[in-house]
Design a protein around this motif. Sequence first.
Motif: not given
Length: 799
Positions: A704-719
């Motif tokens: 569940x936590x990984x899902x949140x982090x993966x989704x936040x890729x769209x919101x700026x949690x990316x390289x």
Amino acid sequence: MNKQLKVLFIGTYVPKECGIATFTADLLNSVSWGYNDIHCEVIALNDPSETHNYPDEVVFQIQRDRIEDYYRAADYINQSDIDIVCLQHEFGLFWGNAGDYIFALLSGINKPVISTMHTVIREPEPEYRVSTEKLIRYSEKLIVMSQTAVDMLKDVYKAPADKIELIFHGVPDYPFDTCDKYKKMLNLKGSPLVLTFGLLSPNKGIESMLDALPEVVSQYPDLVYLILGATHPMIKKNFGEAYREYLKNKVSELGLEKNVVFHDKFVEKEELCKYILASDIYVSPYLSKEQIVSGALTYAIGMGKAIISTPYWYAQEMLADNRGLLVDFGDTNGFRDSLLHLIESPEECDNMRKKAYDFGRKMTWKNVGKQYNTVFTKALKSYSAYSSTSNRFSFLPNELPEVKLDYLKLLTDDVGIIQHSNLGVPARHHGYSTDDVGRALVALTKLIDSQKKAEELWKLITTYMSFLEHAQTETGHFHNFMSYKREFLDEKGSEDTLGRAIYGLGHVVSCPYLSRNMRTLAHTLISKAMPEMKKLSYPRAKAYTMCGLYEILRTDVDVDEFEPVFNSRRDAVKPIDSLASKDDFESIFISHADSLVELYEANHKEDWDWFEPIVTYSNAKLSEALLLAYDYTKDRTYRKVGLATLDFLTEIQWKGDFFDVVGNDGWYSYNGEKPIFDQQPIEAGYLTQAYISAYEIVRDRKYLELAKYAFEYFLGRNRLQAVMYDYSTGAVCDGLNRDGMNCNQGAESVICFLMALTSLNKHMKKAFSTTLLQSSTSGELDDGALEKRKSLLSANQAE
């Protein structure tokens, strides 16, 4: 210090023939010399296609024109036990606009950075100003080598005073000595011996000295002017030896062949010091005032030479208080008079040498190393994890965005979804695709939780169903691409196209809020595709198909419900005579699941838990399909492989605080290098869905936590810390490239975003409270806030 301090230097490094390479090596030795509790390593910068036999302390190399190397260097630093990073900064060392490739590294590390600035520009062009300001922002401390540089950082760039440290350029510690023994050692002549050294380039201004020599040598014919140094590599690459030949021709014209000697070679430090010690007078005739530091001048000062220099910034400061003579730029008469003065005033010349030598004692490498170590210690004490890049995603929202369909509707006309856009404007010449329509049906049906919602989305779903009905071929397969002229461009699409169509149709069949007519049509199209579904050979096509069939199987759809509608319009769906049964769907579902397991067994290795010897696209759908197979059949083999492969995707893509999804610039092969770019948002969307499925099926909260982090890729949690989602329109950018974010906003991106958002929305409260509780344990919350969040988590678990 209670433990070993580990320092990482970034810069060019010996045996590369360049001044900063020598500086970096000297600095490293001075920092670690005599200290058993200090360990030093180096990341070395190379020119394209350049290789060097580096010493053991070089642990990583960057080809300076490859931005991927800067990102990988950041990953190396984050994964290492390095305490502090010491960057040698010179704009020309790094590629990009004003050397901005270095910020791909600095923006991604979670260690304090100490930047030694070899250049500070008083009147910078805009790109150099931006680059300098970014360096100031990313650095815990800025080390400069002159008071002039300190003043410029404060006045021009508004750098905080407490960030700036003045530490002079280091010099070797030699005794004050006469020149004769070193002249004999090197077999040099010259009375006096005048020296200019350094990599040769037109900005050295050596022609000014040559023009000054005829009158001097007419009085002192034994004078020798030694020009020591190879041509600068970049000058040689672009212009050859034109400057050296120009100087040689001038020597001939002036009749100075017996008095001017060129030593065209790069000399190592020990030999260089002997040349300096052998000289009587050092001349620094630079043409540019904007010289903020000079290693050559520093060495001459530290070894007690009589010095003549043009008044560039560094020389003005270093030669103050009669430590040398200053001559205006290009002033031939000034060089002539200064040379004659030093030759004819030996006592004054000797006093000047002693003043320079005494001043140089504070610049010995031993003292410089001590000062750097003091700065390192101060920086570590003041370094705040909260304000560092370890918390660089603090801009992320505390809740999920609302579902916004504006952009999806903008891309949709009365035919289907336009595939691509040009900077957010639908690009009609790209036409439509079944791939997008199938997945759009998944996204929309997952949004329907009431009859009212179904009525809101009825028009979109009807348009998409109409497209799929029209796209299906006589054999049951589907065309994929349709032009804007409403002409199909292929005989049939790929196997993936078939799978994506079934994926969407399965969700329509299982959606209880849609009309029976709509669901019957979806069931009919799937039934017609049964022969093609059985023939699938590509793993992703099978996975898509399984995801669609799972929706029908898990909801236990009664085919009898659709028979009356089907029979009334059977003539419209030839060549099938009846609808497929649950047994038909189950047979294909299990067959494809078994084939994915067989593929895994054939390809996985101890360090490679994957279905194929290469990780490519839509990866998480394979793992998710097997988890759905486990949920339906309870066959633990499916669970084992589904989780193993999903965990493998996590292992190769999760960087500790963001997902770095496999880029499609070459894909990721076993024993190969994982490409950083071009990253596609579909991977983050599918990861989110797969993690949610894993959480719902095995109830492990980490998913569940990984899902949140993966989704936040769209919101700026990316390289790139790039916000790919447009909150105002609902559009999503198409990817992350080496040059930044792809600002086109196609259908696939927004659809995958919506699929991920609707999957996560069901568990939003739990997902966010879980993450917040975890972050609180790192010391970001006081005890009261921590207890409040623990209570919230307990309530969610009970719920």
